[in-house]
Scaffold this motif. Structure first.
Motif, PDB file in Angstrom:
ATOM      1  N   LEU A  18      16.105 -18.387 -22.762  1.00  0.00           N
ATOM      2  CA  LEU A  18      16.963 -17.958 -21.651  1.00  0.00           C
ATOM      3  C   LEU A  18      16.388 -18.421 -20.310  1.00  0.00           C
ATOM      4  O   LEU A  18      17.136 -18.836 -19.424  1.00  0.00           O
ATOM      5  N   ILE A  19      15.058 -18.345 -20.171  1.00  0.00           N
ATOM      6  CA  ILE A  19      14.421 -18.812 -18.929  1.00  0.00           C
ATOM      7  C   ILE A  19      14.661 -20.309 -18.747  1.00  0.00           C
ATOM      8  O   ILE A  19      15.090 -20.760 -17.678  1.00  0.00           O
ATOM      9  N   MET A  20      14.394 -21.086 -19.800  1.00  0.00           N
ATOM     10  CA  MET A  20      14.573 -22.530 -19.682  1.00  0.00           C
ATOM     11  C   MET A  20      16.025 -22.884 -19.434  1.00  0.00           C
ATOM     12  O   MET A  20      16.331 -23.780 -18.638  1.00  0.00           O
ATOM     13  N   LEU A  21      16.926 -22.189 -20.118  1.00  0.00           N
ATOM     14  CA  LEU A  21      18.354 -22.452 -19.953  1.00  0.00           C
ATOM     15  C   LEU A  21      18.774 -22.232 -18.507  1.00  0.00           C
ATOM     16  O   LEU A  21      19.453 -23.069 -17.901  1.00  0.00           O
ATOM     17  N   SER A  22      18.357 -21.112 -17.937  1.00  0.00           N
ATOM     18  CA  SER A  22      18.740 -20.784 -16.565  1.00  0.00           C
ATOM     19  C   SER A  22      18.190 -21.802 -15.578  1.00  0.00           C
ATOM     20  O   SER A  22      18.906 -22.269 -14.684  1.00  0.00           O
ATOM     21  N   VAL A  23      16.912 -22.160 -15.751  1.00  0.00           N
ATOM     22  CA  VAL A  23      16.278 -23.098 -14.827  1.00  0.00           C
ATOM     23  C   VAL A  23      16.878 -24.488 -14.956  1.00  0.00           C
ATOM     24  O   VAL A  23      17.219 -25.141 -13.956  1.00  0.00           O
ATOM     25  N   SER A  24      17.008 -24.980 -16.184  1.00  0.00           N
ATOM     26  CA  SER A  24      17.526 -26.340 -16.382  1.00  0.00           C
ATOM     27  C   SER A  24      18.971 -26.460 -15.932  1.00  0.00           C
ATOM     28  O   SER A  24      19.359 -27.466 -15.323  1.00  0.00           O
ATOM     29  N   LEU A  25      19.796 -25.445 -16.212  1.00  0.00           N
ATOM     30  CA  LEU A  25      21.191 -25.473 -15.771  1.00  0.00           C
ATOM     31  C   LEU A  25      21.291 -25.488 -14.253  1.00  0.00           C
ATOM     32  O   LEU A  25      22.079 -26.253 -13.676  1.00  0.00           O
ATOM     33  N   THR A  26      20.502 -24.641 -13.615  1.00  0.00           N
ATOM     34  CA  THR A  26      20.550 -24.557 -12.149  1.00  0.00           C
ATOM     35  C   THR A  26      20.149 -25.876 -11.506  1.00  0.00           C
ATOM     36  O   THR A  26      20.848 -26.394 -10.622  1.00  0.00           O
ATOM     37  N   ILE A  27      19.018 -26.437 -11.953  1.00  0.00           N
ATOM     38  CA  ILE A  27      18.551 -27.703 -11.373  1.00  0.00           C
ATOM     39  C   ILE A  27      19.534 -28.829 -11.681  1.00  0.00           C
ATOM     40  O   ILE A  27      19.848 -29.655 -10.817  1.00  0.00           O
ATOM     41  N   THR A  28      20.037 -28.871 -12.914  1.00  0.00           N
ATOM     42  CA  THR A  28      20.993 -29.914 -13.296  1.00  0.00           C
ATOM     43  C   THR A  28      22.229 -29.878 -12.415  1.00  0.00           C
ATOM     44  O   THR A  28      22.670 -30.911 -11.877  1.00  0.00           O
ATOM     45  N   LEU A  29      22.814 -28.699 -12.231  1.00  0.00           N
ATOM     46  CA  LEU A  29      24.049 -28.595 -11.458  1.00  0.00           C
ATOM     47  C   LEU A  29      23.813 -28.861  -9.971  1.00  0.00           C
ATOM     48  O   LEU A  29      24.636 -29.507  -9.317  1.00  0.00           O
ATOM     49  N   LEU A  30      22.695 -28.373  -9.438  1.00  0.00           N
ATOM     50  CA  LEU A  30      22.409 -28.619  -8.021  1.00  0.00           C
ATOM     51  C   LEU A  30      22.183 -30.108  -7.759  1.00  0.00           C
ATOM     52  O   LEU A  30      22.708 -30.662  -6.788  1.00  0.00           O
ATOM     53  N   LEU A  31      21.417 -30.774  -8.628  1.00  0.00           N
ATOM     54  CA  LEU A  31      21.194 -32.210  -8.465  1.00  0.00           C
ATOM     55  C   LEU A  31      22.470 -33.001  -8.713  1.00  0.00           C
ATOM     56  O   LEU A  31      22.717 -34.026  -8.061  1.00  0.00           O
ATOM     57  N   THR A  32      23.297 -32.526  -9.655  1.00  0.00           N
ATOM     58  CA  THR A  32      24.567 -33.198  -9.931  1.00  0.00           C
ATOM     59  C   THR A  32      25.488 -33.140  -8.723  1.00  0.00           C
ATOM     60  O   THR A  32      26.137 -34.136  -8.364  1.00  0.00           O
ATOM     61  N   LEU A  33      25.557 -31.973  -8.074  1.00  0.00           N
ATOM     62  CA  LEU A  33      26.381 -31.860  -6.867  1.00  0.00           C
ATOM     63  C   LEU A  33      25.852 -32.773  -5.760  1.00  0.00           C
ATOM     64  O   LEU A  33      26.627 -33.395  -5.028  1.00  0.00           O
TER      65      LEU A  33
END
Length: 262
Positions: free
Chosen positions: A231-246
């Motif tokens: 859950l920790i990795m999922l939250s961190v990776s999703l957040t960074i992925t979406l922020l960098l994608t935007l």
């Protein structure tokens, strides 16, 4: 407790003949997926066989350089898989996903190895590689869901996005509701799994450890540890992925530079 019971290749081969059951069902209902099913299992067999042989080699050497190189390969292949399966063939998004997976995975592995499990040596491949595989495996599917939801939102709710821009919102502010929606949908499956584990289902790691001779209570502790880490990795990776994608996808004037390939 006893150790895991070995399975002969003959027994495995005979059991695999039962695959004719789903193949027959697919053929009867004319689903047209038998070729892809057989191909998938052939690839699965070959990949697992090669990985099994390679992991035995890695476990025997237990080199920090070799373990690190294998982690880099896992992250690279995982990033490519996210981009290709989400329909976003863009090299900038590939690098964004690689950064996100690395930033989420490596600190968690260090914490688990140095402070929690504490194998000897701390970079033991027998622990590091399987843990990385479980954490990455869950993050890949979640990142694919998140990216698809984000770009589907840009496509289907374009009027809402452009309306926010017209009212003076920055591109990030206008896209923020889409980011929230993508984060929520991508985390829904793992939250559902966590909520139903124990009574409805036994997770694979816990089942494998019990079959391998580990006591149920030890297996439970490891499974709880893995769910927390996931859950920790999922939250961190999703957040960074979406922020960098935007950051990569949105121009200063709000123009969306990357489109989802349908």
């Amino acid at each position: 407790m006893q150790t895991s019971i070995d399975i002969s290749w003959l027994q495995l081969g005979l059991f695999s003949l039962l695959l004719f059951v789903p193949i027959t069902i697919n053929a009867y209902f004319k689903l047209g997926i038998n070729k892809s099913t057989v191909t998938a299992f052939v690839r699965l067999f070959l990949q697992l066989l090669l990985v099994g042989l390679y992991l035995e080699y890695i476990f025997e050497l237990d080199s920090i350089l070799l373990n690190t190189a294998w982690l880099i390969v896992m992250i690279t292949v995982g990033s490519y898989s996210i981009i290709s399966k989400s329909g976003l063939n863009n090299r900038y998004l590939f690098f964004a996903n690689s950064i996100a997976l690395s930033c989420a995975l490596l600190p968690i592995l260090l914490v688990l190895s140095l402070l929690v499990i504490q194998p000897a040596p701390w970079y033991s491949a027998r622990y590091m590689i399987p843990l990385a595989g479980m954490l990455l495996g869950n993050s890949l599917s979640a990142n694919i869901v998140a990216l698809q939801n984000l770009f589907n939102a840009f496509d289907q709710q374009q009027d809402e996005y452009e309306g926010a821009l017209a009212l003076g919102a920055s591109p990030y502010q206008a896209a923020f509701p889409f980011l929230q929606q993508s984060l929520k949908k991508a985390q829904a499956p793992i939250l559902a799994t966590i909520a139903t584990t124990g009574i409805v289902s036994l997770p694979g790691m816990m089942t494998g450890q019990i079959l391998g001779g580990v006591t149920p209570m030890v297996a439970i502790k490891y499974q709880l540890l893995i769910f927390i880490a996931m859950l920790i990795m999922l939250s961190v990776s999703l957040t960074i992925t979406l922020l960098l994608t935007l950051r990569v996808s949105l121009a200063k004037n709000g123009l969306i530079k990357i489109k989802l390939n349908n």
